[in-house]
Design a protein around this motif. Structure first.
Motif, PDB file in Angstrom:
ATOM      1  N   VAL A 261       0.848  -1.189   0.000  1.00 11.85           N
ATOM      2  CA  VAL A 261       0.000   0.000   0.000  1.00 11.85           C
ATOM      3  C   VAL A 261       0.883   1.238   0.000  1.00 11.85           C
ATOM      4  CG1 VAL A 261      -1.847   1.237   1.192  1.00 11.85           C
ATOM      5  CG2 VAL A 261      -1.764  -1.265   1.287  1.00 11.85           C
TER       6      VAL A 261
ATOM      7  N   THR B 269      -3.227   0.218  -3.659  1.00 11.28           N
ATOM      8  CA  THR B 269      -2.895  -1.097  -3.110  1.00 11.28           C
ATOM      9  C   THR B 269      -2.562  -2.021  -4.258  1.00 11.28           C
ATOM     10  OG1 THR B 269      -4.459  -0.740  -1.298  1.00 11.28           O
ATOM     11  CG2 THR B 269      -3.708  -2.985  -1.660  1.00 11.28           C
TER      12      THR B 269
ATOM     13  N   SER C 154      -3.655   1.225   4.508  1.00 12.28           N
ATOM     14  CA  SER C 154      -2.898  -0.005   4.781  1.00 12.28           C
ATOM     15  C   SER C 154      -3.552  -0.789   5.909  1.00 12.28           C
ATOM     16  CB  SER C 154      -1.473   0.348   5.151  1.00 12.28           C
ATOM     17  OG  SER C 154      -0.715  -0.808   5.426  1.00 12.28           O
TER      18      SER C 154
END
Length: 320
Positions: free
Chosen positions: A90, A99, A316
């Motif tokens: 990410v 991502t 993330s």
């Protein structure tokens, strides 16, 4: 009284322990939804002095399979992707985040287990330990980009009543898809892209009807494109089995609300590429396969036949 199927809602969540059900954290609009409960029936066929084949039955190993699909939404599609391509990287300090998903080539190479939840008028049904075996993306001239997914999991457990919520992102219209071959934009009438892994339930005498583990095997990538044949370059590429890069992508929105999905295969070869003359113009339907290479890898290195990149507001830790 019958219960309306259109009230069924479908969600996915990431498990901390494979096989331990968790609440859904992403609810996905669906167009097709088909769970299959699997129970191995163990038959008592012991002869008891009578011409009867089966004298009793008991429940044996349990499991499930699940097929579902719908329109591609940029933050929903990451959930089946991580179950096929679990090397996740990410980037971004704020939305939009990107991502990247690739083949995981270190450790046990396995993706995180998912819990699929179906909440309908009869109850909340959770399918833990789910691993995706296939994700197919389809696009054409009309409608939205669509996906279908297949997976294998443990037998269902009954969950509590959830609180559902849905992504604010919109589905992607097909006309917004961009396809490039060798980094050159090409006109494509329709196409498919499929990522597959063989998924197997490992079973044994371990004191439970559930499997020891749902195990994911090698990654394969293939697809189809229908090209308008403007020259002979792609037919020649088929004849010579020439690897080419292939990109399929879309982006919508801007700034923090930007979203998108991109697939990149650095090496794709045609496995079929013969012209057709059924219309007033010549078409070239091709089938292709992605080859393992060192350019489409993630942080784990090794080889990968594809890299998928999702752009959305998911930070993330969302998918893995």
């Amino acid at each position: 009284m019958p219960k309306p199927s259109h009230l069924a809602q479908f969600g996915l969540g990431k498990e901390a322990v494979p096989g331990t059900a968790v609440p859904a954290t992403m609810w996905a609009p669906w167009k097709s939804l088909a769970p299959k409960d699997e129970v191995k029936i163990i038959k008592d066929e012991g002869n008891r002095g009578a011409p009867v084949a089966t004298m009793g039955a008991q429940a044996g190993p349990r499991g499930s399979s699940l097929d579902w699909g719908g329109d591609v939404i940029a933050d929903v599609i990451g959930w089946p992707l991580v179950s096929l391509l679990p090397d996740v990287v990410v980037t971004g300090a704020a939305a939009p985040y990107t991502t990247a998903f690739s083949v995981l080539c270190t450790g046990d190479t396995q993706p995180p287990a998912l819990t699929a939840t179906i909440y309908d008028p009869l109850g909340t049904w959770q399918y833990p330990g789910l691993q995706v075996s296939e994700l197919q993306i389809k696009f054409s001239a009309d409608g939205f980009v669509e996906y279908s997914a297949k997976g294998i999991g443990w037998g269902y457990v009954i969950g509590t009543t959830p609180t559902t919520s849905y992504s604010a992102l919109r589905p992607q219209p097909n006309w917004g898809i961009t396809v490039k071959i060798n980094n050159v934009p090409v006109f494509v009438q329709d196409g498919e892209l499929t990522i597959k892994r063989k998924v197997e339930a490992i079973r044994g005498a371990n004191g439970t009807q559930n499997p020891y583990r749902i195990w994911s095997g090698d990654v394969e990538v293939d697809g189809k494109l229908t090209l308008v044949m403007e020259d002979t370059s792609q037919r020649t590429a088929f004849q010579n089995v020439t690897p080419q890069s292939l990109d399929v992508s879309f982006t919508q929105g801007s700034g923090a609300t930007q979203s998108g999905l991109a697939f990149h295969c650095s090496q794709a070869v045609y496995t079929e590429g013969s012209p057709t003359y059924g219309k007033d113009y010549i078409e070239l339907p091709v089938t292709w396969e992605g080859l393992g290479n060192t350019a489409d890898v993630g942080a784990s290195g090794g080889y990968s036949p594809i890299k998928a990149t999702v752009t959305n507001a998911m930070p993330s830790g969302t998918y893995k």
